[in-house]
Every structure is written in structure tokens, then in C-alpha cells.
Design an enzyme around this catalytic site. Structure first.
Site, PDB file in Angstrom:
ATOM      1  N   VAL A  45       0.703  -1.229   0.058  1.00  0.00           N
ATOM      2  CA  VAL A  45      -0.189  -0.035  -0.074  1.00  0.00           C
ATOM      3  C   VAL A  45       0.850   1.270   0.095  1.00  0.00           C
ATOM      4  O   VAL A  45       1.493   1.437   0.800  1.00  0.00           O
ATOM      5  CB  VAL A  45      -0.937   0.011   1.136  1.00  0.00           C
ATOM      6  CG1 VAL A  45      -1.655   1.159   0.989  1.00  0.00           C
ATOM      7  CG2 VAL A  45      -1.730  -1.236   1.147  1.00  0.00           C
ATOM      8  N   LYS A  46       0.878   1.948  -1.107  1.00  0.00           N
ATOM      9  CA  LYS A  46       1.409   3.246  -1.184  1.00  0.00           C
ATOM     10  C   LYS A  46       0.817   4.469  -0.293  1.00  0.00           C
ATOM     11  O   LYS A  46      -0.364   4.740  -0.941  1.00  0.00           O
ATOM     12  CB  LYS A  46       1.795   3.499  -2.780  1.00  0.00           C
ATOM     13  CG  LYS A  46       2.921   4.274  -3.172  1.00  0.00           C
ATOM     14  CD  LYS A  46       3.279   4.202  -4.560  1.00  0.00           C
ATOM     15  CE  LYS A  46       4.170   5.124  -4.948  1.00  0.00           C
ATOM     16  NZ  LYS A  46       4.296   5.103  -6.577  1.00  0.00           N
TER      17      LYS A  46
END
Length: 215
Positions: A82-83
Site C-alpha cells: 500500500v503506497k
């Protein structure tokens, strides 16, 4: 230094993956929007091609929204990362997501202090942006060296992804500076392959072969 490809274009990913040089993919909302396809559809296809970390970015700007989106992204595939943007709300989200065993990549890093905070919040990866720092006359490679030094001194396991790479020189400089990973656009990966002397050498080999055996 490991290499990721920075794109959401499935054909580019397939081509470079077939060369055996990449082990991950990073995407962002701009790259996915450029493809004009559904986010989940694109990401699922990418996970079927590359068996390595695949970064998908949240859109929300508040911690609660980032956490909710992050959990959904993590459900897509075991390799999803997850960025999260480097903000106060982003750090809160990283703390929660990392405590749940969800891998995170804190993006838009422009200082060693930001990288340290992200690492302490639990980030799996931090992504300092080289090209954008160069645009304002800052020392982007010096930043990589500083983050590497801090992480080494304090035994921080967060991996450093050199991002916003714009040239083959960025790739080599990042590798020499100690970045763990470089996430490289398709165009730059292709540039890394080529060298004029390689082409000249091939032409000479072929010429010599023909002269010797095709008289």
C-alpha cells in the site's frame, strides 16, 4: 540494487519481466489513470505477471480513509504493497496498517527526516523522489546516501526505493549510493540496455562471420 518497473502499462511490464531484470512494480494514480482502465483490473493483471511487490496507492488524504483503502488494496493479492503519501495522516495510516501486517511504501519523500519518520511508523519501503529534487536544484543522490547512512547506523530494516528516476545515470548513481531498489520507468530501462559500442560490436561480428563463411 533490485529493480522495479514504474508503470501501470501491462504490455511494458510483460516485456521487461520476460527479460528477467525486474522483481516488482510501482504504480500511482496518475499512471493508472493514463491506462484508462479500472484500478482493480489493472492491478490484478499485474500481479499475474510479476511475482514480487506491487505498489498500489491510496487516494484518500485522511488516515481513516487511507486505512480503509489500504486494507482493500492488500486484499487484492499477497504481494500488494500500500503506497501512502508522506503526511501526518499518512504516518497514522502506516502505523495501523503495518501493525496489521500490511506492507506499506511511503511515497513523496524529499528529506532524510521524512524517511526516518516513515521508517519509525513501520513503513516497509520509503521512496525518495530524485527527479523532482533535481528540478529544484537539490542533491537527490546525497539524500539517498544520507538515508542509507541513517538506516545503517540505527539498524533500520525499511528498504529504500529510489523513485522519480529519469535517466540511466539516476539508476547507477542510486545503486552506488546504496539504495536497495530503483523503480525505473520503461523508457529508462530500455535506455539502460543500449550502448553504441554494443551495436557496433554486433555489426562487426556479423560482418566477420559472413566474410569467413558466406564467401
Amino acid at each position: 540494487m533490485k529493480l522495479f518497473i514504474d508503470t501501470a502499462n501491462v504490455e511494458e511490464i510483460k516485456e521487461v519481466n520476460d527479460m528477467g531484470v525486474i522483481c516488482g512494480v510501482t504504480t500511482n494514480p496518475s499512471l493508472v489513470a493514463k491506462e484508462g482502465r479500472d484500478f482493480n483490473e489493472v492491478i490484478r493483471e499485474i500481479t499475474s505477471i510479476v511475482d514480487g511487490p506491487i505498489s498500489g496507492e491510496v487516494i484518500a488524504l485522511d488516515a481513516e480513509g487511507m486505512i480503509k483503502e489500504g486494507r482493500e488494496i492488500a486484499k487484492i493479492h499477497k504481494n500488494m504493497v500500500v503506497k501512502i503519501p508522506m503526511t501526518e495522516e499518512g504516518l497514522k495510516a502506516v502505523k495501523v496498517l503495518s501493525s496489521e501486517g500490511i506492507k506499506t511504501n511511503v511515497t513523496l519523500i524529499f528529506s532524510a527526516g521524512q524517511a526516518l519518520l516513515a521508517a519509525r511508523a513501520g513503513a516497509t519501503f520509503v521512496s525518495p523522489f530524485l527527479g523532482r529534487l533535481d528540478d529544484i536544484g537539490a542533491d537527490s543522490i546525497g539524500l539517498i546516501e544520507s538515508i542509507v547512512n541513517i538506516f545503517d547506523i540505527h539498524d533500520i530494516r525499511t528498504e529504500i526505493i529510489a523513485a522519480s528516476i529519469r535517466s540511466p545515470k539516476h539508476v547507477i548513481d542510486s545503486a552506488e549510493a546504496g539504495a536497495h531498489i530503483g523503480t525505473v520507468p520503461y523508457k529508462v530501462l530500455k535506455q539502460l540496455i543500449k550502448h553504441p559500442l554494443t551495436d557496433i560490436g554486433i555489426e562487426r561480428f556479423m560482418k566477420d562471420w559472413k566474410e569467413a563463411f558466406n564467401k
